[in-house]
Design a protein around this motif. Structure first.
Motif, short mmCIF file in Angstrom:
data_model
loop_
_atom_site.label_atom_id
_atom_site.label_comp_id
_atom_site.label_asym_id
_atom_site.label_seq_id
_atom_site.Cartn_x
_atom_site.Cartn_y
_atom_site.Cartn_z
N TYR A 171 -4.99 -1.81 -3.75
CA TYR A 171 -4.65 -0.71 -2.83
C TYR A 171 -5.73 0.36 -2.75
O TYR A 171 -5.87 1.05 -1.75
CB TYR A 171 -3.32 -0.07 -3.26
CG TYR A 171 -3.42 0.77 -4.51
CD1 TYR A 171 -3.51 0.18 -5.77
CD2 TYR A 171 -3.47 2.16 -4.45
CE1 TYR A 171 -3.63 0.94 -6.92
CE2 TYR A 171 -3.59 2.93 -5.59
CZ TYR A 171 -3.68 2.31 -6.83
OH TYR A 171 -3.80 3.06 -7.96
N ASP A 172 -6.52 0.51 -3.83
CA ASP A 172 -7.48 1.62 -3.86
C ASP A 172 -8.92 1.15 -3.65
O ASP A 172 -9.86 1.87 -3.95
CB ASP A 172 -7.36 2.40 -5.18
CG ASP A 172 -7.59 1.53 -6.41
OD1 ASP A 172 -7.86 0.33 -6.25
OD2 ASP A 172 -7.49 2.06 -7.54
N SER A 173 -9.09 -0.04 -3.08
CA SER A 173 -10.44 -0.59 -2.97
C SER A 173 -11.32 0.21 -2.01
O SER A 173 -12.54 0.16 -2.11
CB SER A 173 -10.40 -2.05 -2.54
OG SER A 173 -9.84 -2.17 -1.26
N GLY B 180 -5.68 -5.91 -11.23
CA GLY B 180 -5.20 -6.61 -10.04
C GLY B 180 -4.49 -5.63 -9.12
O GLY B 180 -4.94 -4.50 -8.93
N PHE B 181 -3.39 -6.06 -8.56
CA PHE B 181 -2.70 -5.22 -7.57
C PHE B 181 -1.96 -4.04 -8.21
O PHE B 181 -1.66 -3.06 -7.54
CB PHE B 181 -1.68 -6.05 -6.78
CG PHE B 181 -2.29 -7.20 -6.03
CD1 PHE B 181 -3.47 -7.05 -5.32
CD2 PHE B 181 -1.66 -8.43 -6.00
CE1 PHE B 181 -4.04 -8.10 -4.62
CE2 PHE B 181 -2.21 -9.49 -5.29
CZ PHE B 181 -3.40 -9.33 -4.61
N GLY B 182 -1.63 -4.16 -9.50
CA GLY B 182 -0.79 -3.14 -10.11
C GLY B 182 0.68 -3.38 -9.83
O GLY B 182 1.52 -2.55 -10.16
N ILE C 295 1.47 6.79 5.43
CA ILE C 295 2.59 6.48 4.53
C ILE C 295 2.08 6.40 3.09
O ILE C 295 2.85 6.58 2.15
CB ILE C 295 3.27 5.16 4.96
CG1 ILE C 295 4.64 5.03 4.27
CG2 ILE C 295 2.41 3.94 4.66
CD1 ILE C 295 5.48 3.88 4.80
N ARG C 296 0.78 6.17 2.89
CA ARG C 296 0.22 6.05 1.55
C ARG C 296 0.00 7.40 0.88
O ARG C 296 -0.34 7.47 -0.30
CB ARG C 296 -1.12 5.31 1.61
CG ARG C 296 -1.01 3.94 2.24
CD ARG C 296 -2.37 3.28 2.38
NE ARG C 296 -3.26 4.04 3.25
CZ ARG C 296 -4.56 3.76 3.40
NH1 ARG C 296 -5.11 2.77 2.72
NH2 ARG C 296 -5.30 4.47 4.22
N ARG C 297 0.10 8.48 1.65
CA ARG C 297 -0.21 9.80 1.08
C ARG C 297 0.68 10.88 1.70
O ARG C 297 0.21 11.97 2.03
CB ARG C 297 -1.69 10.11 1.26
CG ARG C 297 -2.21 9.85 2.66
CD ARG C 297 -3.75 9.80 2.69
NE ARG C 297 -4.22 9.27 3.96
CZ ARG C 297 -4.65 10.01 4.97
NH1 ARG C 297 -4.69 11.30 4.88
NH2 ARG C 297 -5.06 9.43 6.09
N GLN D 173 0.83 -1.20 0.00
CA GLN D 173 0.00 0.00 0.00
C GLN D 173 0.87 1.26 0.00
O GLN D 173 0.50 2.28 -0.60
CB GLN D 173 -0.96 -0.04 1.19
CG GLN D 173 -2.00 -1.17 1.01
CD GLN D 173 -2.87 -1.39 2.24
OE1 GLN D 173 -2.78 -0.67 3.23
NE2 GLN D 173 -3.71 -2.41 2.19
N ALA D 174 2.02 1.19 0.65
CA ALA D 174 2.94 2.33 0.64
C ALA D 174 3.57 2.51 -0.74
O ALA D 174 3.71 3.63 -1.23
CB ALA D 174 4.03 2.13 1.70
N LEU D 175 3.92 1.39 -1.35
CA LEU D 175 4.48 1.44 -2.71
C LEU D 175 3.50 2.13 -3.67
O LEU D 175 3.88 2.98 -4.48
CB LEU D 175 4.77 0.02 -3.19
CG LEU D 175 5.23 -0.15 -4.65
CD1 LEU D 175 6.61 0.47 -4.85
CD2 LEU D 175 5.25 -1.63 -5.04
N ALA D 176 2.23 1.80 -3.53
CA ALA D 176 1.21 2.40 -4.39
C ALA D 176 1.05 3.89 -4.11
O ALA D 176 0.45 4.61 -4.91
CB ALA D 176 -0.13 1.68 -4.20
#
Lengths: 431, 454
Positions: free
Chosen positions: B333-335, A404-406, A323-325, A110-113
């Motif tokens: 991640y964006d769900s 999918g996850f990307g 960490i995600r933003r 999630q942090a990578l994204a």
């Protein structure tokens, strides 16, 4: 979604890539409109309005997009499977966070994204002297070893204030006050000095060829403390209050070590002019406040005021959520204190890189640095910004356009340590 | 042009005239809503009206605490004697509404003595009233309103199935009576793992979702029986009063505060706010609500991706979020970020709140309410819908759309002036009006900033 359906062949990335036509925010040399960045074998080989890449370089058209260095979080407790605090003694310097590192934790993904490419994974704040950190590159999907930041300096986490005194005080143990906190720390360094003297004595005897010199016992705890005094560890201190910054600096001076950064540091704006000459940086929150007594005087202008007082300022997450933003947290600095966009971006790239000690390799778009790069759909300091592609060492690790996850290197099942990634996941030693 | 200049005069006038003690870095300024609100014309700004689009170079007149006129510069006559506020280059929008907060129930989260968040000795406490604990002088309110949030629901924490009844407040006033606009406006009904009694002190009933559901049903059945007993008494009493009164008068049922509190909700007069995260929890909670004909607002629904069509079919409004709730492991991640867009696409009326979610920390800083709406835009929610979700939609959900939620003549003059897009983190709020009163743009935090900037 079936596990494994996104397993892609782990082909080696091309030798040469050019990301072209982007608004390139270099952090160190301003912003280049319609600029290009040339990646050669995982390093930044050039950037500017044009680059001298070979004709067969793979070209990525980033028209209308923004390109920044990867985001760096200097304070994370992700991927430690809730083994954040060895809260059984206020001094635990030989705890190694790498021994708890779970490279398949969903928090890393999630942090990578969110564009995060490097993290400092720290011990919690239950102990005055906690454990030693691990520095990772967020190459989600690769092995544990492949995710370690090569040759990163060693860091150790110290804490102060409410958390140690609460954790041990509630058990009727020392420390239960800030007086106790600091005395526990001084005692630890006194013990380390005795230990070092024993070893110095022994080594001197050996050097003189004394055959009957008795080798002292190796003590992992004292060895780690000795390494602090020898200047071999970067000292990262969880610290909120103005008085405590001054006390910490005085103790560091007394025992002869340097403090790399104060973490949280919500009251730095009160004494920034006094701390600036020490060279100690801060890793702070953008606008967190009021959740505990020592956060009561927190103000969202802290980061920019401290910066103007001469402090090197980074923003950090201390949270699997923020960490995600972190890009938005940096955006707030434009509002709170009027940071320029470059100053704000530096707080989540080059300055945290310096705190971790890897600013020679990452944290800006400069020739020779690692090609850790993020392509954003728009100005990353906007609320509406999304990380679209994340490269680490020139290799694509995340692409939001993929289904999918990307992810491009991950297959299988993610782990979930649950909790929010604060260091109080076990109810002790919170932020 | 210096965008902050138009406001300097007003701020100085305020500090000299009404707030002589501004030098202390302690409490925030007090705003007495009983004083007459001035007539103010805000000119030249970009008006986000919510109900009738964007007006460039618009004029809005505030008078007597209400919006007197809104329109283009040439269509609105500025009253004689009005204070003119030049908002050229500024964006002007209605005060924002936060659909769940704990404002005034907790000062310092880690300091138990400052917390009045929820009673936990029972799971069923509809008779707890937030207005009995609401601390109007909390420092959180002045700090929150400086970012343009003018109204909010205050709810108890979610540890109980029925933790007590909410209040609806405005974020200015010299005491709680001036700040509380509505008492007992809604009843939270929480149904997630959180309410199970599995604490450190050992396990007690209800320790499972079966237990929670059963207990909720029994509670509403008891309240229905209580209502029936009261009705029967009234019938008997009327009959007795008409009769010869030789028989002893019928005995009035003993007042039961818990059942009494539930009666308006059983009659569908006020909304019950059903809070759940997982799809199956929502289905169970809705089933109970339908059995007892409750008027429903859904809350959270952050892990309900598999039943979004069903949620839309319920035809109830949804407070969605926190959108910062974590996706489960092995979800994209964006769900959760995309959830507001997915609900809105299905015609669901949505609102946002700053309240935290199932995983603890996310949420919690009330002033950041608009950024959640903005982040939902990044993940597909149309901009206008995002803005409505923190203005008109919550005003409708909380039954105050005649007074709040848009820039329309006749509504309360809760108006914000900012130097840009309200949903962007870089935007600075320059002036907030609540019921026509210019709120001093001062808080404990601005005072600390100013003290240490000297």
């Amino acid at each position: 979604m079936p596990a494994g359906s996104f397993a892609l062949a782990q082909s080696t990335p091309p030798h040469d890539i050019v990301i072209a036509n982007a608004t390139v925010m270099t952090v160190t040399h301003g912003t280049v409109e319609h600029g290009s960045v040339w990646i050669h074998d995982g390093k930044i080989a050039g950037y500017g309005a044009t680059v001298n890449a070979p004709a067969d370089a793979v070209k990525i058209d980033a028209s209308g997009k923004y390109l920044t260095p990867g985001i760096i979080d200097p304070h994370s407790h992700s991927a430690l499977n809730n083994d954040v605090n060895e809260a059984t003694s206020p001094v635990t310097p030989s705890m190694m966070m790498i021994d708890a590192f779970d490279n398949r934790d969903k928090a890393l993904y999630q942090a990578l994204a969110g564009g995060v490419t490097t993290e400092l994974l720290l011990h919690g704040s239950a102990n005055m002297i906690g454990g030693q950190a691990v520095v990772i590159k967020n190459k989600f999907g690769l092995s544990r070893d492949a995710m370690l930041f090569p040759n990163a300096p060693r860091s150790i986490k110290f804490a102060s204030g409410e958390n140690p005194k609460r954790v041990y005080g509630s058990r009727g143990q020392l420390p239960s006050t800030r007086m106790g906190n600091f005395e526990v720390m001084r005692q630890a360094f006194e013990d380390a000095k005795v230990y070092m003297a024993k070893w110095d004595d022994y080594n001197a005897k050996v050097a003189k060829g004394e055959k009957d010199a008795v080798k002292p016992a190796v003590d992992l705890k004292l060895e780690a403390l000795a390494d602090v005094l020898r200047g071999k560890l970067y000292v990262q201190i969880h610290c909120y209050r103005a008085d405590e910054f001054l006390t910490e600096e005085a103790i560091a001076k007394e025992y002869g070590y340097k403090i790399r950064a104060f973490h949280h540091a919500l009251e730095m704006y009160k004494v920034g002019d006094k701390i600036a000459p020490t060279g100690t940086a801060i890793a702070t929150f953008a606008d967190w406040w009021g959740y505990k007594d020592e956060a009561w005087d927190a103000i969202p202008w802290n980061a920019v005021m401290s910066m103007h007082q001469g402090i090197r300022v980074a923003l950090k997450s201390d949270s699997n959520d923020y960490i995600r933003r972190l890009n938005q947290e940096a955006g707030k600095m434009v509002r709170y204190g009027g940071a320029t966009e470059e100053e704000a971006l530096r707080m989540i790239t080059l300055n945290p890189a310096w705190i971790i000690g890897v600013d020679d390799h990452v944290g800006s778009i400069d020739t020779g640095k690692d090609a850790d790069l993020v392509i954003w759909n728009m100005d990353p300091l906007s609320t509406y910004a999304r990380a679209e592609k994340v490269y680490i060492d020139g290799d694509l690790f995340f692409d939001s356009s993929l289904s999918g996850f990307g992810t491009t290197h991950f297959s299988g099942v993610m782990h979930d340590a649950s909790g929010n990634g604060n260091d109080d996941a076990d109810g002790e030693g919170g932020n | 042009m210096n965008p902050s200049k138009p406001f300097v005069t007003a701020a100085i006038a305020f500090s000299l005239g009404l707030c002589p003690a501004l030098s202390s870095a302690q409490s925030a300024p007090v705003v007495d809503m009983s004083a007459a609100a001035p007539t103010v014309a805000i000119t030249g700004g970009k008006l986000l009206t919510i109900t009738h689009g964007v007006i460039e170079n618009g004029t809005i007149v505030l008078s007597g605490g209400k919006i007197a006129a809104v329109g283009t510069a040439d269509s609105v006559k500025i009253p004689d004697g009005a204070q003119i506020v030049d908002a050229k280059g500024m964006t002007v929008y209605p005060g924002l509404i936060d659909s769940e907060t704990n404002l005034g129930l907790s000062e310092i989260e880690a300091d138990d003595a400052s917390n009045d968040l929820v009673e936990t000795s029972d799971e069923i406490f509809p008779n707890m009233h937030v207005y009995d604990a609401f601390h109007a002088e909390t420092e959180h309110i002045p700090i929150t309103r400086l970012n343009g949030i003018t109204n909010a629901i205050v709810a108890p924490a979610s540890d109980d199935s029925l933790p007590g009844q909410d209040i609806f407040i405005q974020l200015a006033g010299r005491d709680r009576d001036q700040m509380i606009l509505g008492k007992d406006v809604a009843l939270p009904m929480n149904f997630s793992g959180e309410q199970r009694r599995r604490g450190n002190g050992g396990v007690k009933f209800p320790s499972t979702r079966m237990g929670l559901a059963s207990q909720l049903r029994q509670t509403f059945i008891d309240a229905q029986a209580y209502a029936a007993a009261k009705a029967e008494y009234q019938t008997k009493l009327a009959k007795w009063q008409k009769g010869d009164k030789k028989e002893p008068a019928p005995t009035e049922p003993k007042i039961d505060l818990k059942s009494e509190a539930l009666l308006p909700y059983l009659r569908g007069e006020k909304p019950v706010v059903l809070a759940a995260y997982e799809g199956y929890e929502i289905e169970v909670d809705m089933q109970i609500a339908q059995e007892f004909h409750l008027k429903v607002i859904l809350n959270h629904v952050t892990h309900s991706q598999e039943i979004l069509d069903k949620i839309a079919a319920y035809k109830v409004p949804v407070i969605v979020g926190p959108i910062y709730d974590f996706p489960a492991a092995n979800e994209r991640y964006d769900s959760v970020f995309t959830l507001p867009a997915e609900l809105s696409k299905r015609g669901v009326k949505i609102a946002f709140s700053s309240a935290g979610g199932s995983s603890g920390n996310p949420g919690g800083f009330e002033r950041n309410l608009p950024y959640a709406a903005g982040y939902a835009v990044a993940y597909g929610l149309p901009y206008d819908e995002a803005l409505k979700a923190i203005t008109l939609n919550p005003a409708e959900m909380w039954g105050v759309a005649d007074k709040l939620g848009s820039l329309d003549a006749g509504k309360l003059a809760n108006v914000v002036i900012a130097n840009g897009d309200p949903l962007d983190v870089r935007t600075d709020v320059k002036q907030v009006y609540i019921e026509g009163h210019a709120i001093p743009m001062v808080s404990r935090q601005t005072r600390l900033r100013d003290e240490y900037s000297k």
